[in-house]
Design a protein around this motif. Structure first.
Motif, PDB file in Angstrom:
ATOM      1  N   PRO A 117       0.833  -1.199   0.000  1.00  0.00           N
ATOM      2  CA  PRO A 117       0.000   0.000   0.000  1.00  0.00           C
ATOM      3  C   PRO A 117       0.878   1.263   0.000  1.00  0.00           C
ATOM      4  N   PRO A 118       0.264   2.403  -0.327  1.00  0.00           N
ATOM      5  CA  PRO A 118      -1.164   2.637  -0.539  1.00  0.00           C
ATOM      6  C   PRO A 118      -1.600   2.286  -1.964  1.00  0.00           C
ATOM      7  N   TYR A 119      -2.865   1.872  -2.075  1.00  0.00           N
ATOM      8  CA  TYR A 119      -3.424   1.561  -3.379  1.00  0.00           C
ATOM      9  C   TYR A 119      -4.942   1.650  -3.311  1.00  0.00           C
ATOM     10  N   SER A 120      -5.566   1.705  -4.483  1.00  0.00           N
ATOM     11  CA  SER A 120      -7.022   1.771  -4.561  1.00  0.00           C
ATOM     12  C   SER A 120      -7.534   0.781  -5.596  1.00  0.00           C
ATOM     13  N   VAL A 121      -8.793   0.408  -5.426  1.00  0.00           N
ATOM     14  CA  VAL A 121      -9.466  -0.542  -6.306  1.00  0.00           C
ATOM     15  C   VAL A 121     -10.719   0.129  -6.857  1.00  0.00           C
ATOM     16  N   ILE A 122     -10.866   0.138  -8.171  1.00  0.00           N
ATOM     17  CA  ILE A 122     -12.063   0.704  -8.800  1.00  0.00           C
ATOM     18  C   ILE A 122     -13.109  -0.389  -8.954  1.00  0.00           C
ATOM     19  N   THR A 123     -14.343  -0.095  -8.560  1.00  0.00           N
ATOM     20  CA  THR A 123     -15.454  -1.037  -8.694  1.00  0.00           C
ATOM     21  C   THR A 123     -16.704  -0.304  -9.157  1.00  0.00           C
ATOM     22  N   ASP A 124     -17.636  -1.050  -9.677  1.00  0.00           N
ATOM     23  CA  ASP A 124     -18.992  -0.538  -9.894  1.00  0.00           C
ATOM     24  C   ASP A 124     -19.609  -0.310  -8.507  1.00  0.00           C
ATOM     25  N   ALA A 125     -20.329   0.782  -8.356  1.00  0.00           N
ATOM     26  CA  ALA A 125     -20.921   1.099  -7.060  1.00  0.00           C
ATOM     27  C   ALA A 125     -21.933   0.065  -6.609  1.00  0.00           C
ATOM     28  N   ARG A 126     -22.432  -0.748  -7.538  1.00  0.00           N
ATOM     29  CA  ARG A 126     -23.425  -1.772  -7.195  1.00  0.00           C
ATOM     30  C   ARG A 126     -22.802  -3.145  -6.982  1.00  0.00           C
ATOM     31  N   ALA A 127     -21.487  -3.244  -7.123  1.00  0.00           N
ATOM     32  CA  ALA A 127     -20.829  -4.547  -7.187  1.00  0.00           C
ATOM     33  C   ALA A 127     -20.816  -5.270  -5.844  1.00  0.00           C
ATOM     34  N   HIS A 128     -20.879  -6.595  -5.916  1.00  0.00           N
ATOM     35  CA  HIS A 128     -20.805  -7.454  -4.736  1.00  0.00           C
ATOM     36  C   HIS A 128     -19.503  -7.216  -3.981  1.00  0.00           C
ATOM     37  N   ILE A 129     -18.411  -7.080  -4.700  1.00  0.00           N
ATOM     38  CA  ILE A 129     -17.098  -6.944  -4.086  1.00  0.00           C
ATOM     39  C   ILE A 129     -16.999  -5.655  -3.265  1.00  0.00           C
TER      40      ILE A 129
ATOM     41  N   HIS B  12      -0.775  12.336  -1.057  1.00  0.00           N
ATOM     42  CA  HIS B  12      -2.123  12.415  -0.503  1.00  0.00           C
ATOM     43  C   HIS B  12      -3.060  11.344  -1.064  1.00  0.00           C
ATOM     44  N   VAL B  13      -2.634  10.617  -2.095  1.00  0.00           N
ATOM     45  CA  VAL B  13      -3.555   9.740  -2.807  1.00  0.00           C
ATOM     46  C   VAL B  13      -3.121   8.275  -2.733  1.00  0.00           C
ATOM     47  N   ALA B  14      -4.066   7.408  -3.090  1.00  0.00           N
ATOM     48  CA  ALA B  14      -3.804   5.964  -3.170  1.00  0.00           C
ATOM     49  C   ALA B  14      -3.950   5.550  -4.628  1.00  0.00           C
ATOM     50  N   PRO B  15      -2.836   5.303  -5.323  1.00  0.00           N
ATOM     51  CA  PRO B  15      -2.900   4.997  -6.758  1.00  0.00           C
ATOM     52  C   PRO B  15      -3.748   3.762  -7.055  1.00  0.00           C
ATOM     53  N   THR B  16      -4.448   3.819  -8.185  1.00  0.00           N
ATOM     54  CA  THR B  16      -5.287   2.698  -8.611  1.00  0.00           C
ATOM     55  C   THR B  16      -4.418   1.552  -9.112  1.00  0.00           C
ATOM     56  N   ARG B  17      -4.610   0.381  -8.529  1.00  0.00           N
ATOM     57  CA  ARG B  17      -3.850  -0.802  -8.921  1.00  0.00           C
ATOM     58  C   ARG B  17      -4.716  -1.856  -9.599  1.00  0.00           C
ATOM     59  N   ILE B  18      -6.028  -1.858  -9.284  1.00  0.00           N
ATOM     60  CA  ILE B  18      -6.928  -2.889  -9.830  1.00  0.00           C
ATOM     61  C   ILE B  18      -8.238  -2.251 -10.272  1.00  0.00           C
ATOM     62  N   ILE B  19      -8.758  -2.713 -11.388  1.00  0.00           N
ATOM     63  CA  ILE B  19     -10.144  -2.446 -11.790  1.00  0.00           C
ATOM     64  C   ILE B  19     -10.882  -3.774 -11.707  1.00  0.00           C
ATOM     65  N   THR B  20     -11.976  -3.814 -10.960  1.00  0.00           N
ATOM     66  CA  THR B  20     -12.783  -5.031 -10.859  1.00  0.00           C
ATOM     67  C   THR B  20     -14.109  -4.812 -11.585  1.00  0.00           C
ATOM     68  N   LEU B  21     -14.486  -5.781 -12.370  1.00  0.00           N
ATOM     69  CA  LEU B  21     -15.802  -5.784 -12.999  1.00  0.00           C
ATOM     70  C   LEU B  21     -16.580  -6.995 -12.505  1.00  0.00           C
ATOM     71  N   GLU B  22     -17.893  -6.928 -12.623  1.00  0.00           N
ATOM     72  CA  GLU B  22     -18.761  -8.047 -12.241  1.00  0.00           C
ATOM     73  C   GLU B  22     -19.675  -8.354 -13.418  1.00  0.00           C
ATOM     74  N   ASN B  23     -19.668  -9.614 -13.848  1.00  0.00           N
ATOM     75  CA  ASN B  23     -20.427  -9.997 -15.036  1.00  0.00           C
ATOM     76  C   ASN B  23     -20.987 -11.411 -14.835  1.00  0.00           C
ATOM     77  N   THR B  24     -22.305 -11.542 -14.687  1.00  0.00           N
ATOM     78  CA  THR B  24     -23.314 -10.506 -14.752  1.00  0.00           C
ATOM     79  C   THR B  24     -23.338  -9.684 -13.465  1.00  0.00           C
ATOM     80  N   LEU B  25     -23.975  -8.504 -13.541  1.00  0.00           N
ATOM     81  CA  LEU B  25     -24.228  -7.686 -12.364  1.00  0.00           C
ATOM     82  C   LEU B  25     -25.722  -7.419 -12.320  1.00  0.00           C
ATOM     83  N   ASN B  26     -26.353  -7.853 -11.248  1.00  0.00           N
ATOM     84  CA  ASN B  26     -27.816  -7.801 -11.152  1.00  0.00           C
ATOM     85  C   ASN B  26     -28.478  -8.510 -12.336  1.00  0.00           C
TER      86      ASN B  26
END
Length: 402
Positions: free
Chosen positions: A108-120, A163-177
């Motif tokens: 760390p530090p790091y950040s993970v991008i997700t869909d706001a509706r995602a299970h993860i 001041h920031v946490a660089p993005t290291r992962i993008i997670t997608l969910e398929n299917t989502l809802n």
């Protein structure tokens, strides 16, 4: 004559002995099968059939912390069909996702991008922060259906600003809802992410449904990702298990984290056997499940019921307010039917053991409720106005007013 020690041991054995069967267990199980066929709450409620059990009981008897042959064959098979080097059997999808993140995220530090509706992001108890110390960046898709690169690019954190946490992962969910991300968008996100050195992870809990609906191979669907979590106990109907796939070094490290997380299991051959049976015999049933979901949506729309999220695969989300009905009324009346139907709220999920008659009975119930409301003087103009919010959550629980 038994010794005092023998008597005491016999008493101890009686205290420890346990019977988990009810006096009416066989009859209870028959009733449970009927209940599951008329429940629209989840696809995790499906049960192993006699045929699945018979196949699974023939599996190997190894210890998976050391080596379990049937489990190893399952892992290798799922890795092969997804185009990855190796696989790892996990007890749950949540553990699979969280072990994947922890394996990818090293310092760390790091950040993970997700869909706001995602299970993860929403349904794993804040696991990314707890297990990996990762900051999550939830994004609401502008099209209200799926994330696109245009949604993601402005939210990527990069650079050396302390001041920031660089993005290291993008997670997608398929299917989502239950909805499918167009593969062209997945590929575009992956291409751009990889050009920036960002890892791609897929929560593919119901990716089997995407393959069944689109005809795309599992390899095509998984190629854009460094790691993929594939659930076996949802749409496919195995009693337990998820397989995490990725490169050999990734899975080697993930196996270590699985042990650290408490997920090392012993005689998993039976579970692997159930999963193999599900892949062979239950996957071909998914088009039927999708047809049931589409029939449900068609019937609801004919009644004038609102659709919050459509039936692209196995589920849909509905809104009964356009016919003057509230969710709690539907849930209570469904539970009072001669053959009850089990519901939770807005989500209607079809599975491989769903009865087609249950769908027709549910639609008939909605028709009856609509007629009762009309007879009582309710008119469409009485419906409450819809509130426009930045984030529309299609999950609505049925709550009776106090």
């Amino acid at each position: 004559m038994p010794s005092l020690a023998d008597v005491r041991f016999a008493e101890l054995a009686r205290d420890i002995a346990c019977d988990v069967h009810s006096k009416t267990q066989e009859d209870d199980n028959i009733l449970k099968i009927q209940e599951i066929s008329r429940a629209f709450v989840s696809d995790t409620i499906t049960i192993p059939t006699k045929e699945m059990n018979a196949y699974a009981l023939r599996a190997s008897l190894g210890d998976d912390v050391y080596f379990e042959p049937s489990t190893a064959l399952l892992e290798a098979h799922v890795a092969k069909i997804t185009g990855k080097e190796a696989g790892l059997f996990m007890p749950t999808g949540t553990m699979s996702n969280q072990v994947a993140l922890r394996t990818h995220l090293q310092q760390p530090p790091y950040s993970v991008i997700t869909d706001a509706r995602a299970h993860i992001y929403r349904m794993e108890a804040g696991g990314a922060a707890f297990h990996s110390g990762a900051n999550s960046i939830p994004i609401i898709p502008a099209n209200e259906h799926h994330l696109t690169w245009e949604d993601i690019e402005p939210r990527i954190v990069s650079g050396t600003d302390v001041h920031v946490a660089p993005t290291r992962i993008i997670t997608l969910e398929n299917t989502l809802n239950g909805t499918i991300i167009p593969q062209d968008d997945v590929i575009k996100i992956s291409k751009n992410a990889r050009s920036r050195g960002i890892i791609m992870h897929l929560d593919g809990a119901r990716i089997w449904h995407v393959a069944a609906e689109t005809g795309l191979s599992m390899k095509e669907l998984c190629d854009p990702f460094e790691s993929v979590s594939l659930c076996l106990s949802k749409g496919l109907g195995a009693p337990i298990g998820t397989v995490l796939v990725g490169s050999t070094p990734f899975i080697t490290k993930a196996r270590w984290f699985r042990k650290l997380f408490g997920g090392g299991m012993r005689q998993t051959g039976y579970m692997a056997g159930c999963a193999a049976y599900a892949l062979t015999y239950n996957f071909p049933m998914l088009p039927r499940v999708h047809a049931l979901a589409k029939r449900m949506q068609q019937g609801l729309e004919q009644l004038g019921v609102g659709i919050l999220s459509p039936a692209e695969t196995c589920m849909l989300f509905y809104d009964p307010s356009p016919i003057g009905v509230e969710y709690w009324e539907v849930v209570e009346r469904a539970a009072q039917l001669p053959d009850p139907i089990k519901l939770n709220g807005s989500r209607l999920l079809m599975h491989i053991q769903t009865s087609p008659q249950a769908i027709e009975d549910f639609l008939e119930l909605l028709r009856t409720l609509k007629e009762e409301k009309a007879a009582a003087g309710w008119k469409p103009e009485n419906a409450p106005p819809k509130k426009k919010t930045l984030f529309r959550d299609v999950y609505v629980k049925a709550v009776r007013p106090a």
